[in-house]
Structures are given as C-alpha cells and as structure tokens.
Design a protein around this motif. Sequence first.
Motif, PDB file in Angstrom:
ATOM      1  N   PHE A  81      -3.271  -6.389  -4.125  1.00 18.55           N
ATOM      2  CA  PHE A  81      -1.974  -6.019  -3.551  1.00 18.55           C
ATOM      3  C   PHE A  81      -1.912  -4.576  -3.093  1.00 18.55           C
ATOM      4  N   ILE A  82      -2.784  -3.750  -3.631  1.00 19.26           N
ATOM      5  CA  ILE A  82      -2.899  -2.395  -3.110  1.00 19.26           C
ATOM      6  C   ILE A  82      -3.396  -2.451  -1.665  1.00 19.26           C
ATOM      7  N   ILE A  83      -4.409  -3.261  -1.435  1.00 15.28           N
ATOM      8  CA  ILE A  83      -4.967  -3.394  -0.092  1.00 15.28           C
ATOM      9  C   ILE A  83      -3.965  -4.072   0.839  1.00 15.28           C
ATOM     10  N   LEU A  84      -3.219  -5.045   0.333  1.00 16.02           N
ATOM     11  CA  LEU A  84      -2.188  -5.695   1.147  1.00 16.02           C
ATOM     12  C   LEU A  84      -1.122  -4.695   1.591  1.00 16.02           C
ATOM     13  N   SER A  85      -1.023  -3.587   0.877  1.00 14.65           N
ATOM     14  CA  SER A  85      -0.030  -2.573   1.210  1.00 14.65           C
ATOM     15  C   SER A  85      -0.334  -1.856   2.520  1.00 14.65           C
ATOM     16  N   THR A  86      -1.532  -2.050   3.055  1.00 12.69           N
ATOM     17  CA  THR A  86      -1.856  -1.425   4.334  1.00 12.69           C
ATOM     18  C   THR A  86      -1.251  -2.186   5.510  1.00 12.69           C
TER      19      THR A  86
ATOM     20  N   GLY B  97       1.301   6.710  -1.579  1.00 16.11           N
ATOM     21  CA  GLY B  97       1.392   5.864  -2.766  1.00 16.11           C
ATOM     22  C   GLY B  97       0.152   5.018  -2.947  1.00 16.11           C
ATOM     23  N   ILE B  98      -0.341   4.445  -1.843  1.00 15.02           N
ATOM     24  CA  ILE B  98      -1.535   3.609  -1.906  1.00 15.02           C
ATOM     25  C   ILE B  98      -2.745   4.437  -2.344  1.00 15.02           C
ATOM     26  N   ALA B  99      -2.885   5.629  -1.755  1.00 20.14           N
ATOM     27  CA  ALA B  99      -4.006   6.500  -2.114  1.00 20.14           C
ATOM     28  C   ALA B  99      -3.968   6.844  -3.598  1.00 20.14           C
ATOM     29  N   THR B 100      -2.765   7.052  -4.123  1.00 20.24           N
ATOM     30  CA  THR B 100      -2.610   7.366  -5.540  1.00 20.24           C
ATOM     31  C   THR B 100      -3.048   6.191  -6.406  1.00 20.24           C
ATOM     32  N   VAL B 101      -2.633   4.991  -6.003  1.00 20.70           N
ATOM     33  CA  VAL B 101      -2.997   3.797  -6.758  1.00 20.70           C
ATOM     34  C   VAL B 101      -4.502   3.561  -6.705  1.00 20.70           C
ATOM     35  N   VAL B 102      -5.066   3.641  -5.495  1.00 21.49           N
ATOM     36  CA  VAL B 102      -6.496   3.379  -5.326  1.00 21.49           C
ATOM     37  C   VAL B 102      -7.335   4.361  -6.137  1.00 21.49           C
TER      38      VAL B 102
ATOM     39  N   GLU C  61       5.796  -6.192  -2.889  1.00 17.93           N
ATOM     40  CA  GLU C  61       4.760  -6.998  -3.549  1.00 17.93           C
ATOM     41  C   GLU C  61       3.798  -6.125  -4.338  1.00 17.93           C
ATOM     42  N   THR C  62       3.502  -4.952  -3.780  1.00 14.55           N
ATOM     43  CA  THR C  62       2.545  -4.044  -4.414  1.00 14.55           C
ATOM     44  C   THR C  62       3.041  -3.572  -5.776  1.00 14.55           C
ATOM     45  N   VAL C  63       4.352  -3.459  -5.901  1.00  9.13           N
ATOM     46  CA  VAL C  63       4.945  -3.015  -7.164  1.00  9.13           C
ATOM     47  C   VAL C  63       5.108  -4.187  -8.132  1.00  9.13           C
ATOM     48  N   LEU C  64       5.556  -5.319  -7.612  1.00 12.34           N
ATOM     49  CA  LEU C  64       5.878  -6.457  -8.475  1.00 12.34           C
ATOM     50  C   LEU C  64       4.649  -7.188  -9.004  1.00 12.34           C
ATOM     51  N   ALA C  65       3.635  -7.392  -8.161  1.00 11.22           N
ATOM     52  CA  ALA C  65       2.457  -8.165  -8.586  1.00 11.22           C
ATOM     53  C   ALA C  65       1.780  -7.590  -9.831  1.00 11.22           C
TER      54      ALA C  65
ATOM     55  N   ILE D 100       6.037   5.619  -6.056  1.00 13.32           N
ATOM     56  CA  ILE D 100       6.161   6.287  -4.758  1.00 13.32           C
ATOM     57  C   ILE D 100       6.466   5.274  -3.657  1.00 13.32           C
ATOM     58  N   ILE D 101       5.751   4.152  -3.703  1.00 12.43           N
ATOM     59  CA  ILE D 101       5.950   3.102  -2.696  1.00 12.43           C
ATOM     60  C   ILE D 101       7.358   2.527  -2.781  1.00 12.43           C
ATOM     61  N   LEU D 102       7.805   2.216  -3.988  1.00  9.98           N
ATOM     62  CA  LEU D 102       9.133   1.637  -4.176  1.00  9.98           C
ATOM     63  C   LEU D 102      10.213   2.593  -3.704  1.00  9.98           C
ATOM     64  N   ALA D 103      10.079   3.878  -4.036  1.00  4.52           N
ATOM     65  CA  ALA D 103      11.058   4.872  -3.613  1.00  4.52           C
ATOM     66  C   ALA D 103      11.082   5.007  -2.098  1.00  4.52           C
TER      67      ALA D 103
END
Length: 295
Positions: free
Chosen positions: A108-113, A144-149, A252-256, A278-281
């Motif tokens: 889901f991190i990748i889906l965030s792109t 946010g994605i970079a932080t997660v990855v 989805e990235t937050v919930l999954a 960060i993504i949710l905000a």
Amino acid sequence: MSNITRNSSLSVSKRAKGFALAVAGAMLMSLDPIFIRYAQVSSFDTAFLFGLFSAVSMPLVLKLNDNRGIKKAVQSSGWPLLVAGLLMVGSASGLIFSVKNTSIANTFIILSTTPAIAAIFSRLWLKEHISKATMVAIFGVMIGIATVVSGSMSTGTWFGDLLAMFSVICLSFMFTLLRKYQNVSRLAAVGLGGMLLALVMLPFNVPSAYSMETWLIMALMGLITAPAGRVLSMVSTRYITAPEVSMTLMLETVLAPIWALTFFHEIPANASIVGGAIILATIFLYTKFALSNHQ
C-alpha cells in the motif's frame, strides 16, 4: 438565491459527493489484503475467486441501478469499457499477487504513488490543468511515502513491490480513462474486469479443491467489499478529477497497515506511522481546501 449562487452551491455539492464516494471506496478497498491473507490459497486461486464473484455480483447490481439495462449500458459504453475491464484485471491481479509476495504495508505504500501517475496521465492525455494545490498535496504525500519507505524497505521483496507498481499504473490509467469517457458504465467495467480475470486465472485453478471457508471469505470480498470499493472510486470520477480521486484513495495507505496490525499483528515501523500521519493530514487539508475553494 441568484443563479450564480445556486450554481456555485451545486458545484460544491457535487465535489463533496465525489470526495465522499472516493473516501468510502478507499475504506472498502483497504480491506482487500485481509481477505486475501485469510483465504489461505495461492495468488492464482485468490485472483480467480475474486474475479468470479465480481462477475456474478456486478451484472445484478447493474440491472438494479441502471435504467438502461445491461445490454444498453454495455453498448453505450463502447470500446472504453473493454479497456477499463482489462485495466481492472491488471490492477486487481497486481494487488493480489503483491500482497502474497510482500508485506501489506509495502504494497500500500507503493499504491500511494497513484496520484503522481494519475496526474501525469491526465496532463499528457486529457490536457487537464494540475492546480498548485494538487501539486503541493502530491508533494506532501510523496514526503509521507518516502518516510514510510525509509522504515519499510526490508519488509518486502522486489517482486512483490514490482507487482504493486504494475497495479498502480493500471489503476491510474483506468481513472484517467473513466474521466475522459464518463458515459462508460462503472458497474459494467467492474463486472467485465471480474469476468476477464476469472477466465485468465481459470487454467491455473482447481475450484473443487477449495474449502468452504475459502469460498465464504472470497465471496464476502468478491461479492461485496472489493467490487463496491472499486465502483465507488470509479463513480467519483464523475464529480472530481482523476488526481483528486487518486489523492483521496491515499487513505488506503493509512488503513491497510492498521488492519494488518489488528488481524495479523504486523507491527509497522515508527517511520511507517509517521509517514501515514503525514499522508492522512495531507489528504484532509487538501480535501478541505478543494471544497472551500469552490464555494
């Protein structure tokens, strides 16, 4: 009330409806990995069952909700319907195989792109103007994605990550296609995609070997949550742009990962939690700005 005020209120109402549909779609689609993992069958089996149940459920829903009927809805949709169905095959199979080959968080991190890819497709194909607000929001999501990855690179494999990226490309292009051809029946697209997916996966399956539990789990996913989530996200493209839909689906990235923690005790790294926040905000602020800017 003047015509200008009335039209402005109507525009805000439509955009609010679009965002609400996209949010609901994101919430339902975030449940996909839970069903995929609980089914405890191979990727091919899972994809076949998902496609089979989607192919069964969508024509029934279409018949109840479209006054044109199934035949006319398909005819009026034209060739873009077939393309949308094929793109759904790619998106759904990519998601299923990715969840089976890497962590839920990584998938889901990748889906965030998706927003960035959808924005590029919209710009190149539809010539849609990408507002500064959308660009800023995409930048915020990318942070946010970079932080997660940064805290999740070791949790998956390159093959699962590649499959997730394939799903992203298909999903982004499908959103852009439906934005351009708004007469395409979203329900028919999901149903056709399910039928094609089942046909593609059938040679790799032995349905008689499935347990009753597997049938029930996949029926819940294939008949209810997954098709409904995709239909809602598709319908939202009638009211908001493809990048806006994709941006909202970042939920989805937050919930999954939350569902993964709840059901499978997959504890995300601290970086994943920070990045998800960060993504949710960003989604919340962007949605609020987009609605107020059209008042």
